[in-house]
Each structure stands twice: as structure tokens, then as C-alpha cells.
Write an enzyme that holds these catalytic residues in place. Structure first.
Site, PDB file in Angstrom:
ATOM      1  N   ALA A 269       0.793  -1.159   0.240  1.00 39.34           N
ATOM      2  CA  ALA A 269      -0.008  -0.099  -0.060  1.00 39.34           C
ATOM      3  C   ALA A 269       0.762   1.181   0.005  1.00 39.34           C
ATOM      4  CB  ALA A 269      -0.846   0.132   1.263  1.00 39.34           C
ATOM      5  N   MET A 270       0.277   2.411  -0.454  1.00 45.86           N
ATOM      6  CA  MET A 270       1.125   3.738  -0.122  1.00 45.86           C
ATOM      7  C   MET A 270       0.207   4.762   0.576  1.00 45.86           C
ATOM      8  SD  MET A 270       3.895   5.157  -1.350  1.00 45.86           S
ATOM      9  CE  MET A 270       3.917   6.738  -1.062  1.00 45.86           C
ATOM     10  N   ASN A 272      -0.011   8.129  -0.099  1.00 45.44           N
ATOM     11  CA  ASN A 272      -0.191   9.207  -0.465  1.00 45.44           C
ATOM     12  C   ASN A 272      -1.009  10.245   0.242  1.00 45.44           C
ATOM     13  OD1 ASN A 272       1.019   8.038  -3.141  1.00 45.44           O
ATOM     14  ND2 ASN A 272      -0.933   7.014  -2.875  1.00 45.44           N
ATOM     15  N   GLU A 305      -0.321   2.837   6.898  1.00 46.59           N
ATOM     16  CA  GLU A 305      -0.426   3.779   6.022  1.00 46.59           C
ATOM     17  C   GLU A 305      -1.147   5.165   6.485  1.00 46.59           C
ATOM     18  OE1 GLU A 305       1.347   3.225   3.581  1.00 46.59           O
ATOM     19  OE2 GLU A 305       1.450   1.095   3.809  1.00 46.59           O
TER      20      GLU A 305
HETATM   21 ZN   LIG Z   1       5.404   2.367   5.182  1.00 50.15          ZN
END
Ligand SMILES: [Zn+2]
Length: 889
Positions: A269-270, A272, A305
Site C-alpha cells: 500500500a502507499m 499518498n 499507511e
Molecule cells: Zn510505510
């Protein structure tokens, strides 16, 4: 294309950017093959940069359409452009606006970096260096700007348009079938946190009110028809947001927080800003399709995240050498969150097992590197267990050394001092030193020295003096590029356990008790003496795995057995049993495979096995213990653990046979207790993913498997019934796994039934692929080869590749390391094929060779041939050529 043999980047070469970017205005007109990107960069010379410097922007496979300076088109003589860079040769040394137009083909982007199409959804991945695949930009984390993004697309193709920050405008583009949305993110950020998404997506939303009463709209977007599987992720998100307020004082800072689940994603996952993009594996869950482990992973990764919003986004990294600053710290934070939500001891055991299997193995091989590397050729290859998991351990040690309050004071100062900045590890540590008046200069070596420290502790009771002495010796083994090392600062949590199982008071000989129950080891050799010790105690050392070290002691098996039954520290109670098991397994692996597989271990191993059976039996019968904890206690060290303990001339077949034989012996000896546990924890209602229910299933399934490892017909029949009557994926898949490993006659029918039931669900089919890749028998390689041609498999989807080929290479030691070399060759060819399509995934797969030097000569030779075959491959990516060069180096 980028240079296939890039020059190393060195931490010591850091210098500030010559130009800063204050604002980024993007206009992205989405089209499957020809997306037009116009960016307006508000720039100014950096007072800390080189005076008069040109503007040098990064690119990667970009097609430049036009460039303008302060609104006037630039003639060709004013700039130099290639697909990988754009230089404005003599810019005025004043604030200016640079406008750049590029065109991209998202559907041809198989690297899944930058802007790409995933199953019809446009999405982006910019960390570490993907933004330069969208537009020319100073692509480095210390350039922080305020972003405004206009996204335009066909209404039909992408009714949902998402960006970072808050949505400030939207509407139809008059006279067309297109529409647009404008997103504005008020918080300055580096470009690796940029994201946009466009597609046909369903969503669930929930309101959240922050600690100071700010209303936030939470949204989770998924493929159409899958919204019913996003509820657990939403619940985890809300719990994460509340927890971060309560434990770290961190509150959310935008009006919306969105998560999008996509099917094709290189990472987990990212983070942003305001728009997290997830591998759908870590969002979608239902009792029918997800296991307890999936639920726990979703909870942890959603939290991870989200927590980056402060540790990573509000305070980011100055350069990629500081990656652990955001990752190690945020892993520590998500581990703490899961510990508070679930069982802390069980979570700690699981985390340490992961650390040892991945990070200790990395530390012991050619890819070893410090938590903060000093040099890299390809940063994508440093998203490693060392940066993440060992990075988290270093933060945990800080907390152990400074106490809970001291740690929180350091974190508060860090947030206060560096909010809005791109920081370094030194700045992070200085906050803890300043807040606590502590000297952390020796501690900082944990960031700089690679390798797992070895700590030897020998205890001696002096009956006449009524004292107990611990002699501690630490050794730092050489690792690539680091032949000589300095002694480290190692916090060893300690208990002296008395005959009644209770901890004795720790009274240091000089009367002081400065560090409580933690021995702070700082010298190569050091002794600690405790007085008023009336009878010989058993020392419980490195409690809670307070330091990530390889520990050896002079404890006898009776001492370990005592700790396995009585230690009040749950981690060491678990670890004592593991140490007994490992000692037996190492010695049994030294025997020829045909001897160990024929029956219970013989010779010197018998006493150890008897001690182990006694310890495990006691835990199994102890109804005061958490079932999830007992399930961990019953687990036998992995083949990788045994191989690492042996260290050299490793024969995976011998290890497999020894482990199998031990499990059979345990299954037979513990059968009455296992049967009782299996019956006692039968389901008593509808499935719930909570930790207590999951723990009961874990113990019941562990019992099922240990019994089935005897191969008795009644046990196989029990596993088959378990499979057929399961009403949830945890039980169904666990039973399938038992059948796959222990019941060759029942296996294929069960695998087929499972496939028919879930054939339309790619995430479940990943489990089916992974399981078949892990079967330890010679036919598996051919089975895996055939599965690569199965309609459910695709080389283009990272989840499928990791499930099938990744598991074969990383989780099937006997078949990947086949003595005939066919396993190595198969994986080498897969790496070469994948590299042309997706270098990041190819390089990850190649990491499976990390322990090749410790194999016995035949297998070592075949691994080396496979690595050389890759090294000789034409047109290797920087990602793969870096790993292969270091592996062979
Ligand atoms: Zn991370």
C-alpha cells in the site's frame, strides 16, 4: 530508458537542491494511450543551493511536448531534453513559473510506476521515483510543494476522480462527454506522495470526528460489486485514527481521507497524502474469502499507511537514505497499534518470527546493509526487512532505554521541531537526546552497522557470596563493506526467576538500580553482579526480545524447560521452547535424511525431544494461557530458522526431514492434549475476526495439523471433515493446507473443490496458487510450471507472481534448492522474463537467492550458475542488475 549500470549514490554526497518548487499546478487529461499532462511549477533559486545553477529536472521514459518559462514558449536553445531529464540552461535567478507539457501511455505502463491502468482504473505509484514518469520534476523528497491537481476524464470511463487533499471544484467539460475534478492539498509535500485515481469504483463512506471536533469524511473505493468487503478496513481505519490521537497526540489534518483498492500493485500500500492507494489484498475481506491472518494484515496495513500521515508525510525524509526514518518508525507504530488492539505477547512473538525469518536472513547474506544504508544503486531495492523491521526494532530499543515517558517526550519534540520538514536520522535522534538529556551517540550505530550482533551471556551463582553474576560478551560479525565494527549499545531486559517461578528482586552489587530490569550493554565484555540471591535462579535474558540480537547462553535444557513452564515473560516462555526445538533440529539435520525421516529422533536428541514434549504438553494443558499464545508455542521453528542456525553447508532436504520427524513425534506424544484442545475450541457461533476468536481457531488448527502430521488415517479424515464443514476461509484454507502437505491421496480432489468454489475470486485463487507452490515434493516444480499456464495466472499481476513463483522460491526450500538445480533455473528464467515487464517485482523475486552461499556445494554451485545466467541476461534493469551483482559480489 535509464542507464542499466547506474552509478552508486552516496549519503555523503548529499547537497541541498539548487532550485525549490513552492507550487505545483497539474492538469491531467486522462486517456488510456495518450494522457496529456500540463504542469506549472512555481520555482525559485534555493538560497542554500549553488548560485546561478541551471534547473535540472528528472524524467523517466517521458515524451516532451512543450516547455514555457513565465508563459513564453522556450526555444530549443533554451533547454536540453531527453526522456530522462530536462535542463533549463540559463534560467533567470528569480522566482519563475515553468510550464511543461508531456504525454503518457498509461496502458503500456507495465512497470506499475508513475501513472498506469489497473483493470480499467487509472492510478499512480510515485514512491520512490515514479513522479518523474508523469512529468519532469526535481524528484527528491526534500523538495516540498503545495499541489493543486485538475483531473479530467470521460464520464463513462472514469466517473470517480480522486486526488490529494480536499476537492475544491468539479463539473462537466461543456460540449464534451468529459468531466473534471480539482483537488487541492494545502500541506507541502514531496512528489513521491502525489497520487491521482480515476475509474469506475464503488465506495463506502463514514464520518469521523477528530479529538478537537473536526469532521472528516472517510471513503474506501473498491472495484464495482466489492463494497461489501470493505467494512473491516473502514473499521480498522477509524480505530487507527483514534489510537494515533490517544497514544501519539496525532490528529488528522484534511476534510477527507480516501483509500482506493487496486488489483495491480507492486507494494502492499502507499501513503499518498489524503489518498492512500492499496493493493486490494489489504482492503477486501469477508469471512468467506479472508483468513484471520488476512484480517490482521488489513488492520495493520491500514493503520501503517494512516500513521504515515504524521511520520512520513507531515515530517518526511531528507533523502532516500533516511527511508527508515519514516518506515522503521511507522512499522513500530503499527506494531504498537496491533498490540493494543489484540494480544501484545502474541503480536510480539509474530513480529519477532518475521524479523528473524526475513531480516536476520538478510543480515546473514550478501544483501546485508545497515538500517540506514550509506550507498545505493537502485533505491527500489532498499524497501527491505532491514529498513522496515530492524528499523522498527531500533525505535523499540529507544523506548526501552528511555522509558515510555521519555520516548513520548522525544516523539513530541520531533513532531514539534520538524513538522513540515524533510528530516534526517540524526535530527530524529537529537530530539530524543534533547528531551531526555541522554547521550545517544553509541546507540546511533544501530543505524550505521549492518549484521545481527551476537551476544553470549553466561550466568554464575555464587552460593557463598549469595550473588549472581552475568558475563556478557558481544561480537559484531563482518558484513559486506563492513569488515570491522564497533561495540553496540544493547538493552537486555532481564529477570532472575526463582524456584517458585517468581522473579527475584534485582539488586545490583553496588546498590544502585539505575536501569531497572534492563542491562545496558555497551562494551565488548561486561559483567553484571546481583546480590542477595539466596538460591540459584534461572536467568531470563532479552525478555520481550528487547534487542534484535542472536543470543547464546549457558542455560541447560532443564533451565530452558523451567523457563518454558514458568517464565512470567511470555516471549521468553515461548522462546525457551523454540530454543529447545532448534537445538534438537540442528543436531537431527546433521544426520542423513533417511535416518531422521524413518522415526523419532535417536541418540543425543532424545532428551531434548522429551524436554520439548514436556514443555509443550504443559502449555497445552494450561487453561490460563491465551489459546493464540499456545498455538505459537506449538509451532516448530521454520526450515529457514534451522538453516540459519546451521549457517553453512546447508542441506534443505535434511532439515525438512528432521522437522517433519519432530512434528510427527510431537503429534504422537501430545495427541490426548491436542484432541482436547481441538474439541474445546470448536466454533460456538458465527465467524468473527476478533483476536480472541482468531486465537481459538489458531490453536484448534495447530492441533489439527500436528495430529495430521502423524499421517494416521483418522487424523487425515478429521482434516478432510474440517475442510468440508468449514464456514469460513480460515478453517477451510487451513484444512486444505493440511491435506496438501500431509494427505497426497486426498489432496487433488480438495484442491479442485476449492478452485471450483472460488475460481472467480483472484485473491482467493492466490492462496490456492501459493499452497501448491509450497508442497515439498519433487513433482511440485512441474506443477508450478503448469500453473504458470493456468488461466488464473498472469505474469502481469504482481499478486499472482508472488503467490505462485514467489512462494515457490521463498517458502519451499527443498524444491527451490533442488539438488539438480532445476528450481534455481526456473526462478532465474522467471526473473529474466519478468524483468522486461516489471523490474521491481523481478528484483524482489531474485531476493530469494539471498542465502545461497550457505548451501552445501552442489546446491551452491547450481545457485551460482542461475545467478550468473541472470547476470548475463541482455538489457537487465538497474533493479535486477543491482541485486544480482550484490548477490554474487
Ligand atoms: Zn510505510
Amino acid at each position: 530508458m535509464r542507464d542499466a549500470d547506474p552509478q552508486p549514490v552516496r549519503l555523503t554526497d548529499y547537497r541541498p537542491p539548487d532550485w525549490l518548487v513552492d507550487t505545483v499546478d497539474l492538469d491531467v487529461r486522462l486517456h488510456p494511450q495518450a494522457t496529456r499532462v500540463v504542469v506549472r511549477l512555481g520555482m525559485r533559486p534555493n538560497p542554500l543551493g549553488r548560485p546561478g545553477a541551471p534547473i535540472v529536472l528528472d524524467g523517466d521514459e517521458l515524451e516532451l511536448k512543450s516547455v514555457a518559462l513565465d508563459g513564453a514558449p522556450l526555444a530549443g536553445a533554451g533547454y536540453a531534453a531527453t526522456p530522462s531529464s530536462l535542463t533549463i540552461l540559463a534560467p533567470p535567478q528569480d522566482p519563475l513559473v515553468l510550464t511543461i507539457e508531456t504525454v503518457l501511455d498509461p496502458s503500456a505502463n507495465t512497470k506499475l510506476m508513475g501513472l498506469y491502468c489497473s483493470s480499467g482504473t487509472y492510478c499512480t505509484q510515485c514512491e520512490a521515483e515514479g513522479f518523474r514518469r508523469i512529468t519532469y520534476f526535481p524528484d527528491r523528497p526534500d523538495v516540498l510543494a503545495v499541489y493543486t491537481t485538475r483531473i479530467e476524464a470521460e464520464c463513462e470511463e472514469a466517473p470517480v476522480l480522486l486526488g490529494n487533499g480536499n476537492k475544491v471544484d468539479s463539473g462537466d467539460v461543456e460540449g464534451t462527454t468529459r468531466h473534471f475534478a480539482v483537488w487541492h492539498d494545502p500541506w507541502p509535500k514531496p512528489c513521491y506522495l502525489f497520487a491521482l485515481v480515476g475509474g469506475k469504483l464503488d465506495r463506502i463512506t463514514e464520518p469521523f470526528v477528530t479529538a478537537t471536533g473536526k469532521e472528516v469524511e472517510l471513503g474506501i473505493y473498491v472495484e464495482p460489486g466489492k463494497a461489501g468487503r470493505a467494512g473491516y478496513a473502514m473499521d480498522a481505519l477509524k480505530r487507527s485514527m483514534r489510537w494515533d490521537e490517544e497514544v501519539f497526540g496525532c490528529e488528522y489534518d484534511l476534510d477527507v481521507f480516501n483509500i482506493v483498492a487496486v488489483a495491480d500493485f507492486n507494494m502492499g500500500a502507499m501513503e499518498n497524502k489524503g489518498l492512500n492507494v492499496f493493493n486490494d489484498k489489504y482492503v477486501l475481506a469477508s469471512p468467506e474469502t479472508a483468513t484471520d491472518a488476512d484480517y490482521a494484515n488489513i488492520e495493520a496495513i491500514i493503520a501503517h499507511e494512516y500513521f504515515h500521515n504524521w511520520t512520513g508525510n507531515r515530517i518526511t525524509c531528507r533523502d532516500w537514505f533516511q527511508l527508515c526514518l519514516k518506515e522503521g518508525l511507522t512499522v513500530f507504530r503499527d506494531q504498537e497499534f496491533s498490540s493494543d488492539q489484540r494480544s501484545r505477547p502474541v503480536k510480539r512473538i509474530a513480529d519477532v518470527r518475521l524479523l528473524k525469518s526475513h531480516q536476520f536472513a538478510e543480515d546473514a547474506g550478501p544483501l546485508a546493509h545497515p538500517v540506514r544504508p550509506a550507498t545505493y544503486r537502485e533505491i527500489n531495492n532498499f524497501y527491505t526487512a532491514t529498513v522496515y523491521e530492524k528499523g522498527a526494532e531500533v525505535v523499540r530499543m529507544l523506548k526501552t532505554l528511555l522509558s515510555e515517558e521519555g520516548f513520548r517526550a522525544g516523539m513530541d519534540l520531533y513532531f514539534d521541531r520538524h513538522d513540515g520538514q524533510a528530516a534526517t536520522v540524526e535530527e530524529f535522534l537529537t530530539c530524543f537526546a534533547d528531551a531526555n538529556g541522554a547521550d545517544l551517540s553509541q546507540f546511533a550505530l544501530w543505524y550505521a552497522q549492518s549484521g545481527t550482533p551476537q551476544v553470549e551471556v553466561n550466568g554464575h551463582w555464587d552460593a557463598a557470596a549469595r550473588s549472581y553474576r552475568l558475563d556478557v560478551r558481544q561480537t559484531q560479525v563482518p558484513t559486506p563493506g563492513q569488515p570491522d565494527k564497533q561495540p553496540m549499545l544493547i538493552p537486555l531486559a532481564l529477570g532472575l526467576v526463582g524456584a517458585d517461578g517468581r522473579d527475584l528482586p534485582l539488586v545490583p552489587h553496588d546498590g544502585t538500580n539505575a536501569a531497572g530490569s534492563v542491562l545496558v550493554v555497551s562494551r565488548p565484555e561486561q559483567s553484571f553482579v546481583f546480590r542477595d540471591v539466596e538460591a540459584r535462579p534461572v536467568p531470563s535474558i532479552n525478555r520481550g526480545f528487547s534487542a534484535p540480537v542472536k543470543l547464546t547462553t549457558n542455560l541447560a535444557s532443564e533451565d530452558l524447560l523451567f523457563l518454558a513452564r514458568h517464565d512470567t515473560d511470555p516471549f521468553n516462555r515461548f522462546e525457551a521452547g523454540q530454543t529447545l526445538a532448534l537445538a534438537h533440529l540442528v543436531s537431527a539435520s546433521g544426520l542423513a535424511p533417511e535416518k531422521t525421516s524413518a522415526g523419532p529422533p535417536s541418540g543425543g536428541g532424545t532428551a531434548l525431544v522429551e524436554a520439548l514434549i514436556e514443555a509443550l504438553g504443559a502449555s497445552l494443558e494450561d487453561e490460563t494461557l491465551d489459546p493464540a499464545f499456545i498455538a505459537q508455542v506449538l509451532s516448530v521453528p521454520s526450515e529457514g530458522d534451522i538453516a540459519r542456525e546451521i549457517g553453512s553447508e546447508v542441506d534443505p532436504d535434511a532439515i525438512h526431514a528432521a522437522r517433519r520427524s519432530l512434528r510427527r513425534a510431537l503429534g504422537e506424544a501430545l495427541r490426548p492434549g491436542l484432541e482436547r484442545a481441538y474439541g474445546r475450541h470448536a466454533p460456538d457461533g458465527a465467524y468473527s475476526p476478533d483476536a480472541v476468536s482468531a486465537g481459538r481457531r489458531a490453536l484448534r488448527n495447530a492441533a489439527l495439523e500436528l495430529m495430521a502430521s502423524t499421517g494416521e488415517a483418522a487424523d487425515i479424515a478429521r482434516a478432510l471433515a474440517h475442510f468440508e464443514t468449514a464456514d469460513n476461509m480460515t478453517d477451510r484454507f487451513f484444512a486444505l493446507s493440511v491435506l496438501a502437505h500431509h494427505a497426497p491421496a486426498e489432496r487433488d480432489a480438495a484442491l479442485d473443490a476449492f478452485y471450483q468454489r472460488f475460481r472467480d475470486d483472484p485473491l482467493v485463487i492466490d492462496k490456492w496458487l501459493a499452497l501448491q507452490a509450497q508442497i515439498a515434493e519433487p513433482e511440485t516444480l512441474e506443477r508450478v510450471r503448469e500453473l504458470t499456464r493456468h488461466p488464473a495466472f498472469s505474469m502481469g499481476n504482481p499478486n499472482r507472481v508472488r503467490a505462485l513463483i514467489g512462494n515457490f522460491a521463498a517458502a519451499n526450500q527443498t524444491q527451490f534448492h533442488r539438488p539438480d538445480g532445476a528450481g534455481h533455473l526456473f526462478v532465474a528464467d522467471a526473473v529474466l522474463e519478468l524483468d522486461r515487464r516489471n523490474p521491481q517485482v523481478a528484483a524482489r523475486l531474485l531476493g530469494a537467492f539471498k542465502s545461497w552461499r550457505s548451501l552445501e556445494p552442489t546446491r551452491r554451485g547450481s545457485a551460482e550458475r542461475a545467478l550468473r545466467r541472470i547476470a548475463d541476461g541482455p538489457g537487465l534493469s538497474p533493479d535486477v542488475s543491482d541485486i544480482v551483482a550484490r548477490s554474487l559480489g
